[in-house]
Design an enzyme around this catalytic site. Structure first.
Site, PDB file in Angstrom:
ATOM      1  N   ARG A   1       0.843  -1.183   0.000  1.00  0.00           N
ATOM      2  CA  ARG A   1       0.000   0.000   0.000  1.00  0.00           C
ATOM      3  C   ARG A   1       0.883   1.239   0.000  1.00  0.00           C
ATOM      4  NH1 ARG A   1      -0.737   2.815   4.692  1.00  0.00           N
ATOM      5  NH2 ARG A   1       0.179   1.946   6.571  1.00  0.00           N
TER       6      ARG A   1
ATOM      7  N   ARG B   1      -4.035  10.146   0.086  1.00  0.00           N
ATOM      8  CA  ARG B   1      -5.209  10.757   0.712  1.00  0.00           C
ATOM      9  C   ARG B   1      -5.789  11.803  -0.214  1.00  0.00           C
ATOM     10  NH1 ARG B   1      -2.004  11.214   5.657  1.00  0.00           N
ATOM     11  NH2 ARG B   1      -2.310   9.294   6.829  1.00  0.00           N
TER      12      ARG B   1
ATOM     13  N   ARG C   1      19.237  -4.518   4.288  1.00  0.00           N
ATOM     14  CA  ARG C   1      19.810  -3.259   3.845  1.00  0.00           C
ATOM     15  C   ARG C   1      20.351  -2.558   5.083  1.00  0.00           C
ATOM     16  NH1 ARG C   1      21.740  -1.975  -0.728  1.00  0.00           N
ATOM     17  NH2 ARG C   1      20.926   0.162  -0.861  1.00  0.00           N
TER      18      ARG C   1
ATOM     19  N   ARG D   1      17.265  10.672   2.735  1.00  0.00           N
ATOM     20  CA  ARG D   1      16.546  11.588   3.622  1.00  0.00           C
ATOM     21  C   ARG D   1      17.517  12.504   4.343  1.00  0.00           C
ATOM     22  NH1 ARG D   1      12.404   7.782   7.060  1.00  0.00           N
ATOM     23  NH2 ARG D   1      14.224   6.471   7.399  1.00  0.00           N
TER      24      ARG D   1
ATOM     25  N   GLU E   1      20.909  10.378   5.405  1.00  0.00           N
ATOM     26  CA  GLU E   1      20.819   8.926   5.518  1.00  0.00           C
ATOM     27  C   GLU E   1      21.113   8.287   4.162  1.00  0.00           C
ATOM     28  OE1 GLU E   1      17.515   7.012   7.798  1.00  0.00           O
ATOM     29  OE2 GLU E   1      17.051   6.104   5.854  1.00  0.00           O
TER      30      GLU E   1
ATOM     31  N   TYR F   1      10.230  -6.745   9.751  1.00  0.00           N
ATOM     32  CA  TYR F   1      10.281  -5.291   9.878  1.00  0.00           C
ATOM     33  C   TYR F   1       9.198  -4.853  10.869  1.00  0.00           C
ATOM     34  CZ  TYR F   1      10.537  -0.348   9.004  1.00  0.00           C
ATOM     35  OH  TYR F   1      10.694   0.998   9.179  1.00  0.00           O
TER      36      TYR F   1
ATOM     37  N   ASP G   1       7.626  -2.026  13.574  1.00  0.00           N
ATOM     38  CA  ASP G   1       7.611  -0.691  14.153  1.00  0.00           C
ATOM     39  C   ASP G   1       7.783  -0.841  15.667  1.00  0.00           C
ATOM     40  OD1 ASP G   1       7.267   0.857  11.833  1.00  0.00           O
ATOM     41  OD2 ASP G   1       5.118   0.423  11.797  1.00  0.00           O
TER      42      ASP G   1
END
Length: 372
Positions: free
Chosen positions: A173, A177, A250, A281, A301, A349, A351
């Site tokens: 996804r 918005r 990575r 970033r 980064e 991964y 959060d």
């Protein structure tokens, strides 16, 4: 010989620290082993120019799980930081997530219906209807303009591969918005611990034996002899001496710079999506905590390939790596006195709220087993 500890925990990151805290609270004696010269894993913040610098990349706590939000708030209070990153593409700025501000800047569309029509028209002109890779998946979701400007180059840098060679599952996804809401996350709760992440992690490890500059792999037999059980939060392939192969990640390289100005970019995070710009970033750390210091610290980064001697960050969960991981997961069942947890040990991964959830779940499971 009597064991000194109930649990020897390898790694002082979020999983290990939460697990140690909860077990200690319940009367268990824990030892935390950390190979770095500081605790707190990748959440460690370094104080530079009186600014909390996220040493291992930006961390923004967000969750829709009220129980996890309540859990962390019992230790520290969180500020009301909202992640609203920007995109820099060919020196033009766009909003991320892709929203009505982005679409207006791109196409001059004012209504959601007009923006949807542009994207739908671009999708209709594709010569495929089912995605077989990341490139096709992204174009089916947001069309060609957004893909070519904001996704293609960034993805190539992030993963070190052309998007057409990456699985579609990586980009299930994309935040789109059709409103003017610039909040990147959909979660109900979001913020940064007041005082930085060290303030939170210090509470987790308060009163717990901690040994820094200790590499578990330098003397596994000794460290395992100290406790009844081992909690391992490192790389699962390394634990098993890479017997089924090396799992791919990575990695990242960070380049910090102190600037003698109050404000560099006016935002905490700006993504650079041009393929010819090597970093992905720039963070300006003071904005995570609404700082007003006279100087500022920025971090560029750079994604880089991983190796056994580089810090792993993002697991590459393609079919080949998952086949290797599942072999390690299966053989881990033969080690009932070892609890594997966290992003590296579970090759997932996570959060931050998911890491905490995993630690609490495994703690509860462990205690249930202990009292059967």
């Amino acid at each position: 010989m009597e064991k000194l500890y109930d649990y020897v925990i390898i790694g002082s990151g979020l999983f290990g620290s939460v697990f140690a805290h909860e077990m200690t609270k319940r009367g268990k004696k824990c030892l935390v082993i950390e190979k770095r010269s500081h605790a707190y894993g990748n959440l460690f913040c370094e104080k530079i120019e009186n600014i909390n610098v996220h040493k291992y990349g930006a961390h923004i706590f967000h969750t829709s799980d009220e129980s996890i939000w309540s859990y962390v708030n019992q230790f520290v209070k969180f500020n009301n930081f909202v992640n609203s990153p920007l995109i820099n593409y060919q020196n033009e700025l766009y909003n991320l997530p892709f929203n009505m501000n982005t679409f207006y800047k791109l196409w001059g569309t004012v209504s959601p219906q007009d923006a949807k029509a542009v994207i739908a028209d671009q999708i209709a002109n594709l010569n495929f209807t089912k995605a077989t890779n990341l490139e096709e998946q992204a174009q089916l979701l947001v069309g060609t303009d957004i893909y070519n400007m904001f996704i293609k180059g960034y993805t190539e840098k992030q993963w070190g591969k052309r998007p057409s060679l990456l699985p579609a599952s990586i980009i299930k996804r994309i935040p789109v918005r059709f409103t003017y809401n610039n909040n990147y996350f959909d979660d109900h709760y979001q913020g940064i611990p007041i005082g930085g992440y060290n303030a939170l992690m210090e509470k987790f490890l308060n009163g717990i034996d901690l040994r820094l500059n200790c590499d578990y792999f330098s003397d596994r037999t000794y460290f395992e002899s100290l406790g009844k059980k081992l909690v391992f939060t490192g790389k699962i392939d390394q634990f098993f001496n890479y017997k089924f192969g090396v799992l791919e990640y990575r990695s990242l390289r960070f380049e910090n710079k102190i600037l003698p100005i109050e404000n560099f970019q006016g935002n905490a995070v700006v993504n650079y999506t041009d393929a010819n710009i090597p970093f992905t970033r720039i963070y300006e750390h003071k904005h995570f905590e609404f700082g007003s210091q006279p100087s500022t610290v920025i971090t560029k980064e750079y994604p880089i390939s991983s190796s056994t001697d580089r810090e792993p960050y993002y697991p590459i969960n393609d079919s080949l790596n998952m086949t290797i991981f599942n072999q390690y997961k299966e053989v881990s069942k033969d080690f009932p006195n070892v609890i594997f947890g966290g992003r590296l040990a579970e090759y997932k991964y996570y959060d931050m709220h998911q890491v905490i959830g995993s630690a609490l779940t495994k703690m509860k499971h462990e205690l249930k087993l202990a009292y059967v």
